[in-house]
Design an enzyme around this catalytic site. Sequence first.
Site, PDB file in Angstrom:
ATOM      1  CB  CYS A 200      -4.482  -1.847   3.943  1.00  0.00           C
ATOM      2  SG  CYS A 200      -3.682  -2.098   5.557  1.00  0.00           S
TER       3      CYS A 200
ATOM      4  CD  GLU B 151      -2.589   1.155   2.688  1.00  0.00           C
ATOM      5  OE1 GLU B 151      -3.568   1.909   2.802  1.00  0.00           O
ATOM      6  OE2 GLU B 151      -2.242   0.361   3.594  1.00  0.00           O
TER       7      GLU B 151
ATOM      8  CE  LYS C  26      -7.157   1.370   3.425  1.00  0.00           C
ATOM      9  NZ  LYS C  26      -5.922   1.745   4.163  1.00  0.00           N
TER      10      LYS C  26
END
Length: 545
Positions: A148, A41, A112
């Site tokens: 994540c 990330e 994300k």
Amino acid sequence: MKIALAQQNYLIGDFEGNRTKIIAGIREAKTMGADLVLFSELCVCGYPPRDFLEFSDFINQCKESVSLIAQEAQGIGVLVGAPSVNSSPEGKDLYNSAHFLYDGKVQYIINKSLLPNYDVFDEYRYFEPNQSFGVYDFMGRRIGLTVCEDIWNEGINPLYITTPVEKLKEFGPDYLLNISASPFDHNKAVNRIELLSGLAKEYHLPIFYCNCVGAQTELIFDGGSLVIAPDGKVFDEMNYFSEQVKVYDLDEVITNKKKSFEQPKKRINLMQDALLTGIRDYFSKMNFQKAILGLSGGIDSAVVACLATDALGKKNVKALLMPSEYSSTSSITDARQLAETLGIDYSIITIKEVYESCLGVLNPLFQNQPFDVTEENIQARIRAIFLMAMCNKHHYILLNTSNKSEMAVGYGTLYGDMCGGISVLGDVYKTEVIELAHYINEKEEIIPVNTITKPPSAELRPDQRDSDSLPEYEVLDKILFQYIEHRKGPLELIKMGFEKPLIDRILKLVNTNEHKRYQAAPVLRVSQKAFGSGRRLPIVAKYLA
């Protein structure tokens, strides 16, 4: 199809260095026969970039790096993390994105969805959450891409309304990829496997999870990248605290006929490795070379000296022994013995004359008031003067040696023993420091046994013991752990069997010393709740005061 995980150590804002490392990882993965390689990330800029994301030049350099990295994506798919610009006039200006690179250009971007805004995380400050879902077809397989936190919304009490993996499942992915920058704590390795194993088993999907390694000031990343089979078993777990590129055959992961493999997870070992990484990267990434510390003969400074020597090399560590008239002979002997065992340079400076000189100047102003903590603090601040003078003159960085128990209750002197560029043990309770000392001595005696077994003392007045001012650390640490890590209030603590007067005393010490922690050195984070950016309490408040 072969998938590579590139577990690397990045430096925030070092676009050229990060890019060079990523390109080297791509080339290594290609030589290993990989069809696709994952990086972590925000690897292009380093994690967490924080308010650098508010600089347009920073974002432009991220874009440029992604374009240059894409040129290497020839004959291999590459997944890298970088911020991307939100083209909509609504919402935040940026997304936290995973860029899929192939044939020399960006083919697909997934943003994300879940932006953590707790503990050390503050991503919603900068990023707009993704609200559209889908899969990406590559080499005849459908990939579910996540970043994540997107995989962490599982369990009986999910933090977010949306569950990205559940959304992706509707599109029939063949496997799941996750690029992460997940900070270490001494429970994370176990929790991570439990989460991913449960996720793989629930959705019957193989999962490839790529985490970064290294430290960014107080945050430490352990790697431990994972490949999980659809049955929830760990196909492989990569190294902790070291860079590594590894390739896996997707079909072998799906069928999973090999024996499950996990790295050892001895808690105190992981904690030591994390602290070593934190020290090493703080110095290397800041272009510092030499460390100095005050070596008192006590256990805290002894453990820090051992860690610093291991992390930086004995030629780069200097110790000052600064005995006062209250220092015991055994403390001086123990400190000297440790320095000689470690092979580090040390000097002895007696502070008695300087201390008496200070008192001579101040006594008329003290107006014959009795000896108290004032005189104790003067000694601590004299020592800090000597240590900081050596830092200025010889370009040392001062390592702070205070432990978490002391920081919690304010058992330290501002501008004295709380000085330092980085706090090595500020997230390690006293009882854990003792564990570390025993672990360091496991194969041979490095720290003198007397240093470990003698009653803790600041040695700032005759026959002083820490227990004169504080409960025994075995009791204190249990209460602090419940209050700090688990946010248990006084009524809950009393129900757990602790006495009310003791609870009231300890919690008052913790809360009234918040001003000290605001001025403390950055603390290497090894627990789930460290002092620093992840614990935000007001200085001026009445709660439990």
